[in-house]
Enzyme design. Structure first.
Site, PDB file in Angstrom:
ATOM      1  CB  CYS A 129      29.772 108.389  -0.013  1.00 60.48           C
ATOM      2  SG  CYS A 129      29.401 110.078  -0.505  1.00 60.48           S
ATOM      3  CD  GLU A 130      33.028 110.955  -4.639  1.00 57.40           C
ATOM      4  OE1 GLU A 130      33.435 110.367  -5.657  1.00 57.40           O
ATOM      5  OE2 GLU A 130      32.212 111.881  -4.660  1.00 57.40           O
ATOM      6  N   GLY A 177      57.770 126.314  -8.066  1.00 55.60           N
ATOM      7  CA  GLY A 177      57.834 124.988  -8.687  1.00 55.60           C
ATOM      8  C   GLY A 177      58.926 124.089  -8.168  1.00 55.60           C
ATOM      9  CD  GLU A 222      55.486 134.085  -8.775  1.00 54.21           C
ATOM     10  OE1 GLU A 222      54.860 133.076  -9.127  1.00 54.21           O
ATOM     11  OE2 GLU A 222      55.464 135.143  -9.403  1.00 54.21           O
TER      12      GLU A 222
HETATM   13  N1  LLP Z   1      53.524 130.880  -8.847  1.00 50.27           N
HETATM   14  C1  LLP Z   1      52.490 130.558  -9.634  1.00 50.27           C
HETATM   15  C2  LLP Z   1      52.077 131.497 -10.672  1.00 50.27           C
HETATM   16  C3  LLP Z   1      51.822 129.335  -9.456  1.00 50.27           C
HETATM   17  O1  LLP Z   1      50.803 129.022 -10.255  1.00 50.27           O
HETATM   18  C4  LLP Z   1      52.246 128.453  -8.438  1.00 50.27           C
HETATM   19  C5  LLP Z   1      51.554 127.181  -8.221  1.00 50.27           C
HETATM   20  C6  LLP Z   1      53.332 128.836  -7.632  1.00 50.27           C
HETATM   21  C7  LLP Z   1      53.951 130.044  -7.855  1.00 50.27           C
HETATM   22  C8  LLP Z   1      53.846 127.967  -6.511  1.00 50.27           C
HETATM   23  O2  LLP Z   1      54.280 126.749  -6.980  1.00 50.27           O
HETATM   24  P1  LLP Z   1      55.069 125.744  -6.000  1.00 50.27           P
HETATM   25  O3  LLP Z   1      56.384 126.372  -5.640  1.00 50.27           O
HETATM   26  O4  LLP Z   1      54.223 125.525  -4.826  1.00 50.27           O
HETATM   27  O5  LLP Z   1      55.244 124.512  -6.820  1.00 50.27           O
HETATM   28  N2  LLP Z   1      47.752 121.682  -6.085  1.00 50.27           N
HETATM   29  C9  LLP Z   1      48.972 121.184  -6.687  1.00 50.27           C
HETATM   30  C10 LLP Z   1      49.953 122.281  -6.965  1.00 50.27           C
HETATM   31  C11 LLP Z   1      49.404 123.364  -7.860  1.00 50.27           C
HETATM   32  C12 LLP Z   1      50.379 124.489  -8.051  1.00 50.27           C
HETATM   33  C13 LLP Z   1      49.731 125.647  -8.709  1.00 50.27           C
HETATM   34  N3  LLP Z   1      50.565 126.788  -8.907  1.00 50.27           N
HETATM   35  C14 LLP Z   1      49.555 120.095  -5.792  1.00 50.27           C
HETATM   36  O6  LLP Z   1      48.944 119.781  -4.768  1.00 50.27           O
HETATM   37  O7  LLP Z   1      50.588 119.523  -6.112  1.00 50.27           O
END
Ligand code: LLP
Length: 424
Positions: free
Chosen positions: A347-348, A244, A278
């Site tokens: 087409c959106e 995150g 993570e």
């Molecule tokens: N761990 C878990 C359990 C997660 O669900 C996620 C992301 C991460 C780690 C990694 O999160 P990060 O460090 O990348 O923020 N598609 C969206 C982001 C969705 C994230 C989903 N889970 C976007 O394009 O912003």
């Protein structure tokens, strides 16, 4: 025009370079749209994160959902990262990249039976469960396989990550994890299951979080809970704070790993667990671009439009989160800026990469780079409109390699065929 300049993507004589390679040289060979990544960005980001937390025993699990290219997974794995996988498909990719299953976490709010079995058969380090029912199912499947499963439970700490609602996951209203108020009872219940070894606690409060406060609040809550669980006689060895960590897309001012470590390490010192992270976006987002060619420009009474050959099928983030990505020329011409919508061929009306954006006045045949496209770019691409997915190229210093080719028309059909009986 605002543009993004870093050690990894920078201008030299008005040419955009990825490391030591002119981006134009790559698009001349592989065409557009194309994803281009900087290996040394990935490497430096990982080492910076790892170093920040050196005072505690920890392990970084790269969230492969952000970029599951086999070579990207291998770059992180070779640096010593574990890999966080969210499905059997991501598990398959991590294994294909040569990752040792003992360095893999199997995550996911709705794992199927088959996914759990695959995790168990491959002896992944941990299965992270998100409900009591899931732990009961893991117990049953582990028993059938004659195994004892190492399991962590994801707890929802009910904190506001102050990010886009679609990528916020740690509030009580979100579907993720188990409720923190019943967590102790659920841990105790799970620990009684014969084929389960409850050894981890896990959280993930959301994505693109730019201040440390939500992490501090959640980690304090979770460490208190962890102490209670350990006092109840359950041997929690892993404390996983999820991912995150936010990045700069536009003018955000996110915290650095060192700033996060300064506030979290003292809390970690109070619990006797290995700390897991993570991160996905932090390790990959600013390490990639999506290169695209301008096909047409046009104006109506209200707006200028720049029609490019990349679409929402290549980069979905602007369409679904109104996400901002810098878009800048691959060759600067030092022309005056115009304000335009940068749109794709699908087409959106939702198929746009930017709205009302100040960009250098471009014309058909010019090339643009959608910046910060290394995370949640290629992995969220689709074949809508029967578009073929883009290639992925990785630059390493003065060298570059195509790691995945553009899909061909055969890929679009895969195993699909005309069934003659349907057309009698
Ligand atoms: N761990 C878990 C359990 C997660 O669900 C996620 C992301 C991460 C780690 C990694 O999160 P990060 O460090 O990348 O923020 N598609 C969206 C982001 C969705 C994230 C989903 N889970 C976007 O394009 O912003």
């Amino acid at each position: 025009m605002k543009y993004f300049d870093s050690k990894y993507f920078h201008y030299k004589d008005s040419e955009l370079y990825c490391e030591n390679v002119p981006v134009k040289k790559i698009v001349d060979i592989y065409g557009t749209p194309a994803y281009i990544y900087s290996k040394n960005f990935f490497k430096d980001r990982f080492l910076e994160f790892d170093d920040a937390f050196k005072k505690v025993k920890h392990k970084i699990f790269f969230a492969s959902k952000s970029n599951f290219n086999l070579n990207v997974i291998k770059i992180f794995s070779d640096l010593g990262a574990g890999i966080d996988v969210n499905s059997s498909g991501e598990l398959y990719r991590a294994l294909k990249a040569g990752v040792n299953p003992k360095n893999i976490l199997l995550t996911g709010v709705g794992k199927t039976k088959d996914e759990i079995i695959l995790g168990l058969e491959n002896n992944v380090l941990l299965i992270k469960a998100e409900s009591l029912q899931e732990v009961i199912l893991i117990n049953k499947l582990a028993s059938k396989l004659g195994k004892k499963a190492d399991v962590a439970l994801r707890v929802n700490p009910d904190v506001d990550a102050k990010t886009h609602p679609y990528i916020s996951t740690g509030l009580a209203e979100n579907k993720f994890g188990i409720d923190s108020s019943s967590a102790l009872d659920i841990f105790i219940e799970c620990s009684k299951l014969p084929n389960i070894n409850m050894c981890g606690i896990d959280m993930h409060i959301g994505s693109q979080i730019t201040t440390v406060e939500p992490f501090v609040e959640a980690v304090i809550k979770m460490s208190e809970l962890t102490k209670k669980i350990i006092s109840a006689g359950i041997n929690i060895k892993h404390f996983d704070i999820g991912g995150g960590m936010g990045v700069i897309y536009n003018d955000e001012k996110p915290f650095t790993p060192k700033e996060l470590a300064d506030v979290l390490v003292p809390i970690f010192m109070g619990i006797n667990c290995d700390i897991f992270f993570e991160p996905g976006r932090y390790l990959t987002a600013n390490g990639g671009i999506l290169a695209t060619e301008v096909l047409y420009t046009k104006q109506n009474k209200k707006k200028n439009f720049v029609v490019v050959d990349a679409a929402m099928t290549d980069m979905l983030r602007p369409s679904i989160y109104k996400a901002y990505h810098h878009i800048q020329p691959i060759q600067l011409k030092n022309q005056q800026d115009i304000k335009a919508d940068i749109v794709g061929p699908v087409c959106e009306s939702g198929d746009f990469l930017a709205k009302d954006r100040e960009v250098e006045n471009v014309e058909a045949g010019d090339f643009l780079a959608v910046m910060s496209a290394g995370a949640y770019g290629m992995v969220m691409s689709s074949n809508y409109n029967a578009r073929r997915r883009a290639p992925e190229i990785i630059v390493d210093g003065s060298d570059f390699y195509i790691t995945r080719s553009r899909e061909n028309f055969e890929h679009l059909l895969y195993d699909e065929k005309i069934i003659s009986q349907l057309h009698k």
